[in-house]
Design a protein around this motif. Sequence first.
Motif, short mmCIF file in Angstrom:
data_model
loop_
_atom_site.label_atom_id
_atom_site.label_comp_id
_atom_site.label_asym_id
_atom_site.label_seq_id
_atom_site.Cartn_x
_atom_site.Cartn_y
_atom_site.Cartn_z
N ALA A 18 15.67 5.47 -10.57
CA ALA A 18 17.06 6.30 -10.25
C ALA A 18 17.92 5.37 -9.27
O ALA A 18 19.17 5.22 -9.51
N LEU A 19 17.25 4.55 -8.23
CA LEU A 19 17.84 3.85 -7.56
C LEU A 19 18.53 2.52 -8.31
O LEU A 19 19.53 2.15 -8.09
N ARG A 20 17.85 2.10 -9.25
CA ARG A 20 18.23 0.86 -10.02
C ARG A 20 19.50 1.39 -10.68
O ARG A 20 20.65 0.61 -10.83
N ARG A 21 19.59 2.63 -11.34
CA ARG A 21 20.63 3.25 -12.24
C ARG A 21 21.79 3.23 -11.13
O ARG A 21 23.05 2.77 -11.40
N ALA A 22 21.72 3.69 -10.10
CA ALA A 22 22.79 4.09 -9.08
C ALA A 22 23.35 2.66 -8.71
O ALA A 22 24.57 2.58 -8.36
N ARG A 23 22.64 1.61 -8.44
CA ARG A 23 23.01 0.45 -8.08
C ARG A 23 23.55 -0.58 -9.06
O ARG A 23 23.90 -1.65 -8.85
N VAL A 74 0.99 -1.17 0.04
CA VAL A 74 0.07 -0.15 0.13
C VAL A 74 0.91 1.16 0.13
O VAL A 74 1.77 1.61 1.02
N ALA A 75 0.95 1.94 -1.29
CA ALA A 75 1.89 2.67 -1.43
C ALA A 75 1.87 4.30 -0.34
O ALA A 75 2.79 4.50 0.20
N PRO A 76 0.72 4.76 -0.10
CA PRO A 76 0.72 5.87 0.93
C PRO A 76 1.07 5.38 2.31
O PRO A 76 1.63 6.13 3.24
N GLU A 77 1.03 3.99 2.73
CA GLU A 77 1.73 3.51 4.10
C GLU A 77 3.03 3.44 4.32
O GLU A 77 3.68 3.80 5.08
N ASP A 78 3.55 2.94 2.88
CA ASP A 78 5.14 2.67 3.13
C ASP A 78 5.60 2.80 1.46
O ASP A 78 6.14 2.15 0.93
N PRO A 79 5.70 4.09 1.08
CA PRO A 79 6.22 4.40 0.00
C PRO A 79 7.66 3.89 -0.22
O PRO A 79 8.02 3.46 -1.49
N ALA A 80 8.54 3.88 0.64
CA ALA A 80 10.00 3.31 0.44
C ALA A 80 9.89 1.75 0.02
O ALA A 80 10.77 1.43 -0.64
N ALA A 81 8.74 0.93 0.74
CA ALA A 81 8.84 -0.44 0.20
C ALA A 81 8.45 -0.66 -1.02
O ALA A 81 9.06 -1.36 -1.91
N VAL A 82 7.60 0.51 -1.75
CA VAL A 82 7.43 0.44 -3.16
C VAL A 82 8.54 0.46 -4.01
O VAL A 82 8.90 0.06 -5.05
N ILE A 116 10.51 -2.10 -6.61
CA ILE A 116 10.86 -1.86 -8.01
C ILE A 116 12.18 -1.84 -8.39
O ILE A 116 12.63 -2.26 -9.43
N ALA A 117 12.98 -1.33 -7.28
CA ALA A 117 14.51 -1.37 -7.59
C ALA A 117 15.09 -2.73 -7.10
O ALA A 117 16.33 -2.86 -7.21
N HIS A 118 14.06 -3.70 -6.83
CA HIS A 118 14.81 -4.91 -6.37
C HIS A 118 15.42 -5.76 -7.87
O HIS A 118 14.81 -5.62 -8.67
N PRO A 119 16.52 -6.41 -7.37
CA PRO A 119 17.23 -7.26 -8.59
C PRO A 119 16.32 -8.16 -9.32
O PRO A 119 16.38 -8.25 -10.63
N ASP A 120 15.25 -8.68 -8.70
CA ASP A 120 14.35 -9.65 -9.20
C ASP A 120 13.16 -8.92 -10.19
O ASP A 120 12.65 -9.83 -11.06
N THR A 121 13.03 -7.68 -10.03
CA THR A 121 12.07 -7.02 -10.81
C THR A 121 12.46 -7.01 -12.19
O THR A 121 13.46 -6.26 -12.37
#
Length: 502
Positions: free
Chosen positions: A177-182, A110-118, A122-127
């Motif tokens: 941006a996170l994916r690119r940086a990682r 649920v994005a409004p509850e935990d935007p960092a988790a979303v 999306i930035a996870h290597p499996d995605t």
Amino acid sequence: MQRLHPATLPRLPADIARPLYARDALRAGIVHLGVGAFHRAHIAVVNEAALHASGDLRWGTVGVSLRAADTRDALQPQGGLYTLALRDGAGDGSPRELLQVVGNLLDVLVAPEDPAAVLERIAHPDTRIVSLTITEKGYHHDPATGALRLDAADIVHDLAHPEAPRTMPGFVVHALALRRARGLAPLTLLSCDNLPANGDTTRGIVLAFAQQVDAGLREWMEAHCTFPNSMVDRIVPRTTDADRERISARLGAGDAWPVIGEPFLEWVVEDRFANGRPDWTAGGARFVDHAEPFEKLKLRMVNGAHSALAYLGAMAGLRTVDRAMAEPALRGYIDALMREEIAPTLPAMQGLDLDGYRARLLQRFSNPALQHQTKQIAMDGSQKLPQRLLGTVRDRLAQGLPIDRLALAVAGWVYYLRGTDETGATHDIQDPLAAALAQRLAQAGAATSMQDRVAFITGFAPVFGELGSEPRFVAAVARHLGTLEADGVRGALAAVGADAPA
């Protein structure tokens, strides 16, 4: 009654399909934004078939709700399991239902509850794929032009708060941006919403947002991410409490949020994926080089006719689509609208029997087992009209062709905006531009003629663009709106006639 859960799967009745793959071994290769009923009745079901056919378990799904927690709250106690009920009519007219429990939805965030988790998901290597069914309003764009509204409050917020975005462009760009940086691989952004050139539209919106964040990020995304166009088609009505009770009784286990659909399903996808994809052909998808002809066919024939039927049917007090189709004058109008005004604007498609397509569509709309509410289709008209009806109007006017039945559909939307149907029942105008539309209608009421009144309404550029000042369009809509207000929906249908020349 015990809830539907992975532990209850072996005890389900034998005639109910269920996941047969090793669900514990699934990895989340897909993040889906907008995990509503349509996604769960269409894309997730096609993905389920691919998992069964291929055994490739890299393609589980994590869903993301950009607004409310209701889907998460319903499905989390069920381990992400839910039931799809495909409904149609038997030969004797009685409803029949085929049930399938779907298992590839691993989690709902649920994005409004935990935007960092979303962002991290999306930035996870499996995605590998981020797919979208966020409805037209979720793109925060100008419906008339397709451009990102950089002045929209949530877009302004997301540019200022990369750690806590609220919108699809915000989540996608900041996560990339996170994916690119990682040093991670790029993604495919796969829109499955009813937008013309939905992939190209998504690309333009996301890149416009990225340009405001970091020009280098935009260049990386433009070079490495892909945005396939796609066309999706399945009628998915809203689930009712009666559906929950009936389906849970058949399962012998409580399902808090099953989904309902018609048996028909179509999905056409351009085969442009940045980092692999499932073999969705196993579930009936078709991969093509160019989806545009299929998109136009669906947006204009299915969605355009559906919207026309919804506005006129709802205002006549007809609560469901099948009930509206049971009115001979309304069915005749929809048939003539598709045959005489929409079909001639479509590109030639090899192997397509357009008359057969239209006939099948009339049958789909008439399915009494779905109980599809006209008010559900009528939502968000400001976002839907440009691609469902106004593009067809533009094409016909450019060729000097009549727009009589199309103009009646547009007039039906304006008529619907008054908020009271012909039986005296009121309805809420559920539209992201509802306040602006209400103000426009109120101001138009001061006009001295119907022509001037409609010209002021169609002058609302976010919906109508330059079409709103086209004299032929204004005159046709004004004529029909006058008839609707004087003689009602049935009078307007009688005036246009199912087969009368425009």
